[in-house]
Every structure is written in C-alpha cells, then in structure tokens.
Design a protein around this motif. Sequence first.
Motif, PDB file in Angstrom:
ATOM      1  N   ARG A  28       1.616  16.759  -2.367  1.00 25.63           N
ATOM      2  CA  ARG A  28       1.346  16.522  -0.760  1.00 25.63           C
ATOM      3  C   ARG A  28       1.787  17.904  -0.123  1.00 25.63           C
ATOM      4  O   ARG A  28       1.114  18.258   0.732  1.00 25.63           O
ATOM      5  CB  ARG A  28       2.850  15.744  -0.640  1.00 25.63           C
ATOM      6  CG  ARG A  28       3.087  15.707   1.034  1.00 25.63           C
ATOM      7  CD  ARG A  28       4.391  14.975   1.273  1.00 25.63           C
ATOM      8  NE  ARG A  28       5.396  15.541   0.739  1.00 25.63           N
ATOM      9  CZ  ARG A  28       6.020  16.584   1.208  1.00 25.63           C
ATOM     10  NH1 ARG A  28       5.652  17.174   2.328  1.00 25.63           N
ATOM     11  NH2 ARG A  28       7.306  17.028   0.453  1.00 25.63           N
ATOM     12  N   ASP A  65      -7.607   7.211  -2.003  1.00 25.42           N
ATOM     13  CA  ASP A  65      -6.394   6.817  -3.058  1.00 25.42           C
ATOM     14  C   ASP A  65      -6.934   7.165  -4.379  1.00 25.42           C
ATOM     15  O   ASP A  65      -6.293   6.480  -5.226  1.00 25.42           O
ATOM     16  CB  ASP A  65      -5.960   5.378  -2.908  1.00 25.42           C
ATOM     17  CG  ASP A  65      -5.725   5.249  -1.296  1.00 25.42           C
ATOM     18  OD1 ASP A  65      -5.131   6.278  -0.626  1.00 25.42           O
ATOM     19  OD2 ASP A  65      -5.801   4.052  -0.808  1.00 25.42           O
ATOM     20  N   SER A  86      -0.611   6.192  -3.786  1.00 24.81           N
ATOM     21  CA  SER A  86      -0.601   5.005  -2.653  1.00 24.81           C
ATOM     22  C   SER A  86       0.708   5.598  -1.851  1.00 24.81           C
ATOM     23  O   SER A  86       1.424   6.706  -2.175  1.00 24.81           O
ATOM     24  CB  SER A  86      -0.072   3.630  -3.418  1.00 24.81           C
ATOM     25  OG  SER A  86       1.193   3.800  -4.253  1.00 24.81           O
ATOM     26  N   ALA A  87       0.889   4.999  -0.736  1.00 24.91           N
ATOM     27  CA  ALA A  87       2.246   5.453   0.043  1.00 24.91           C
ATOM     28  C   ALA A  87       2.767   4.117   0.472  1.00 24.91           C
ATOM     29  O   ALA A  87       2.334   3.126   0.957  1.00 24.91           O
ATOM     30  CB  ALA A  87       1.372   6.219   1.141  1.00 24.91           C
ATOM     31  N   THR A  88       4.230   4.497   1.004  1.00 21.20           N
ATOM     32  CA  THR A  88       4.929   3.390   1.571  1.00 21.20           C
ATOM     33  C   THR A  88       5.574   3.853   2.633  1.00 21.20           C
ATOM     34  O   THR A  88       5.899   5.019   2.700  1.00 21.20           O
ATOM     35  CB  THR A  88       5.979   3.036   0.520  1.00 21.20           C
ATOM     36  OG1 THR A  88       6.779   4.007  -0.025  1.00 21.20           O
ATOM     37  CG2 THR A  88       5.273   2.306  -0.688  1.00 21.20           C
ATOM     38  N   PRO A  89       5.730   2.961   4.000  1.00 21.83           N
ATOM     39  CA  PRO A  89       6.353   3.604   5.059  1.00 21.83           C
ATOM     40  C   PRO A  89       7.906   4.074   4.766  1.00 21.83           C
ATOM     41  O   PRO A  89       8.675   3.422   4.094  1.00 21.83           O
ATOM     42  CB  PRO A  89       6.242   2.485   5.980  1.00 21.83           C
ATOM     43  CG  PRO A  89       5.818   1.418   5.190  1.00 21.83           C
ATOM     44  CD  PRO A  89       5.415   1.799   3.843  1.00 21.83           C
ATOM     45  N   CYS A  90       8.252   4.919   5.654  1.00 21.02           N
ATOM     46  CA  CYS A  90       9.725   5.548   5.523  1.00 21.02           C
ATOM     47  C   CYS A  90      10.138   5.476   7.097  1.00 21.02           C
ATOM     48  O   CYS A  90       9.282   4.926   7.932  1.00 21.02           O
ATOM     49  CB  CYS A  90       9.781   7.069   5.051  1.00 21.02           C
ATOM     50  SG  CYS A  90       9.295   7.021   3.354  1.00 21.02           S
ATOM     51  N   ARG A  94       7.205   8.133   9.006  1.00 18.20           N
ATOM     52  CA  ARG A  94       6.655   8.973   7.966  1.00 18.20           C
ATOM     53  C   ARG A  94       6.158   8.120   6.666  1.00 18.20           C
ATOM     54  O   ARG A  94       6.482   7.017   6.661  1.00 18.20           O
ATOM     55  CB  ARG A  94       7.678  10.051   7.321  1.00 18.20           C
ATOM     56  CG  ARG A  94       7.968  11.177   8.422  1.00 18.20           C
ATOM     57  CD  ARG A  94       8.916  12.383   7.980  1.00 18.20           C
ATOM     58  NE  ARG A  94       9.116  13.351   8.874  1.00 18.20           N
ATOM     59  CZ  ARG A  94       9.414  14.573   8.388  1.00 18.20           C
ATOM     60  NH1 ARG A  94      10.071  14.697   7.531  1.00 18.20           N
ATOM     61  NH2 ARG A  94       9.570  15.387   9.340  1.00 18.20           N
ATOM     62  N   GLN A  95       5.510   8.634   5.650  1.00 19.55           N
ATOM     63  CA  GLN A  95       5.226   8.128   4.564  1.00 19.55           C
ATOM     64  C   GLN A  95       5.749   8.702   3.247  1.00 19.55           C
ATOM     65  O   GLN A  95       6.078   9.831   3.195  1.00 19.55           O
ATOM     66  CB  GLN A  95       3.781   8.001   4.331  1.00 19.55           C
ATOM     67  CG  GLN A  95       3.282   7.105   5.394  1.00 19.55           C
ATOM     68  CD  GLN A  95       1.531   6.949   5.288  1.00 19.55           C
ATOM     69  OE1 GLN A  95       0.841   8.006   4.742  1.00 19.55           O
ATOM     70  NE2 GLN A  95       1.092   5.854   5.260  1.00 19.55           N
ATOM     71  N   ARG A  96       5.942   7.808   2.274  1.00 18.89           N
ATOM     72  CA  ARG A  96       6.572   8.571   0.948  1.00 18.89           C
ATOM     73  C   ARG A  96       5.240   8.271  -0.206  1.00 18.89           C
ATOM     74  O   ARG A  96       4.968   7.057  -0.440  1.00 18.89           O
ATOM     75  CB  ARG A  96       7.597   7.791   0.418  1.00 18.89           C
ATOM     76  CG  ARG A  96       8.268   8.087  -1.166  1.00 18.89           C
ATOM     77  CD  ARG A  96       9.369   7.652  -1.371  1.00 18.89           C
ATOM     78  NE  ARG A  96      10.493   8.583  -0.611  1.00 18.89           N
ATOM     79  CZ  ARG A  96      11.743   8.180  -0.325  1.00 18.89           C
ATOM     80  NH1 ARG A  96      11.960   7.309  -1.155  1.00 18.89           N
ATOM     81  NH2 ARG A  96      12.545   8.788   0.166  1.00 18.89           N
ATOM     82  N   HIS A  97       4.613   9.297  -0.778  1.00 20.75           N
ATOM     83  CA  HIS A  97       3.685   9.142  -1.557  1.00 20.75           C
ATOM     84  C   HIS A  97       3.994   8.575  -2.824  1.00 20.75           C
ATOM     85  O   HIS A  97       5.166   9.390  -3.336  1.00 20.75           O
ATOM     86  CB  HIS A  97       2.745  10.356  -1.522  1.00 20.75           C
ATOM     87  CG  HIS A  97       2.184  10.589  -0.070  1.00 20.75           C
ATOM     88  ND1 HIS A  97       1.095  10.010   0.229  1.00 20.75           N
ATOM     89  CD2 HIS A  97       2.611  11.277   0.856  1.00 20.75           C
ATOM     90  CE1 HIS A  97       0.851  10.393   1.537  1.00 20.75           C
ATOM     91  NE2 HIS A  97       1.572  11.080   1.866  1.00 20.75           N
TER      92      HIS A  97
END
Length: 228
Positions: A28, A65, A86-90, A94-97
């Motif tokens: 990142r 991706d 992939s990424a998940t919302p925080c 923001r996003q966590r990869h």
Amino acid sequence: MGGYNSGGHNQKLATVEASVRLDAAMLRRAGLLDATKPEGRSWTYSSSRGQHTCHVMVIAGRQPDMLEVTIITPDKIEHIQRITTSATPCNYGRQRHWLHCPHCGRRCFKLYYYPHTVNAAGQYVHYFACRQCRRLTYQARRERGFDLYQSRCFNAHDRMKAWAQAHGVSGYKDDRWNWEMPPKKPAGMRWRTYDRIVGRFEQSAMLALDAFTAKTQVLIERFEKIKR
C-alpha cells in the motif's frame, strides 16, 4: 529435559524471521494497491533475511485485484506468480487491504517466501504463501528457559530504540546485547511508559539469571559425576 535446540516439533519447522515477508502495508505504501493509479506500476525491493538474498519485483495494474510477483534468486532465475488482492471497508471511509494465499485462498495480511523449501520430487520451489501453508513457526516458540527470557530483555531494548526512531530522537544509543542492564530512557518518553517497559525487563532479567544459574548447576553436577 528439553530446552533450546533440544529437538521437538518446532525445531523441524522454518521460522517467520528467516523468511522473506510480503505484506499488504508495504504494498500500500508503494502505491500498488491504489486502483486509481495507472497500470503497469512496479516496485522492487531486496531482502537478506535468513542469511539469504533475493530480489522481489511486484507489478500491479495489469489485471484488476491482481499482483504479479517475481522472485529473483541470486543465480538470476526468475519465478513468477500471481497474487489476488481484496479490500474491506474500515471506519471513516478507509479500506483495509488483504492478500490471498495462492495455495489455500485464505485472506491474510502477510505472505512468506522461504527459499529452502523442497517439494515431493526433491526440487527447490520458490513462491509466496501464507504461514500455515508454509508451515512456519516463530522463533519465540523455539526458545525455552534462559534463551526465552534473554530474548524478552533484548525486545525491551529494541522497543526503546524503535520509539526513539519513530519520534525523531537523535543521538539515542543503547547497548542491546548487554541484557543485564536496563535500556536507557529516550528523551521525551513518558516515565510511566518507561517504567512499564523496564518493569517487564527486570522481571525477564531475573528469570533469565535464575535459569542460567540452574543450568550452570546442572552442568557442574554432571562434570563432578564424570570426574568421580
């Protein structure tokens, strides 16, 4: 009786500390997980962990991706593999990869490469995978007795040095290998924080001294038996 280097399950496994690490944070920071940037972005870094040297080149943007990772061994041979991201919302938008293990597909934050891995045919294989697929253990799980408590003393010194570097404290020097002496206090650190770290250090140092004394006593008794 057991102890460091005395055998056991963990002694047969490679360690995380001896492996090359590829984590989502470093990717990142290198801008490889930003989909808004142009394709074909590349980033190369060298690693000398575990008494070996290799170069890792990561290319992003060719497929969504997906990262193309190339391991370049010291003999200039390239080993290419593709890693899904992939990424998940925080919170706060923001996003966590995440990185997905190429073998089991599980979502993880770090992937590891250990160059001395041999397959069923007796050939060396070069690829990144998660810790479970790599069957890696931690160095701390191998340590027992004196070695374990001594490592905890070293960690206290390392924490002080890392804090000084993170807060821009110049001129901070600490003798890490003198595990019997507590680490010095960096300028600007709160005394409450320093006392907490030193308290753990003193407890570990006391246990290390007791373990060292007990181990020395056993060796003396064995020597006396042989001498008789």
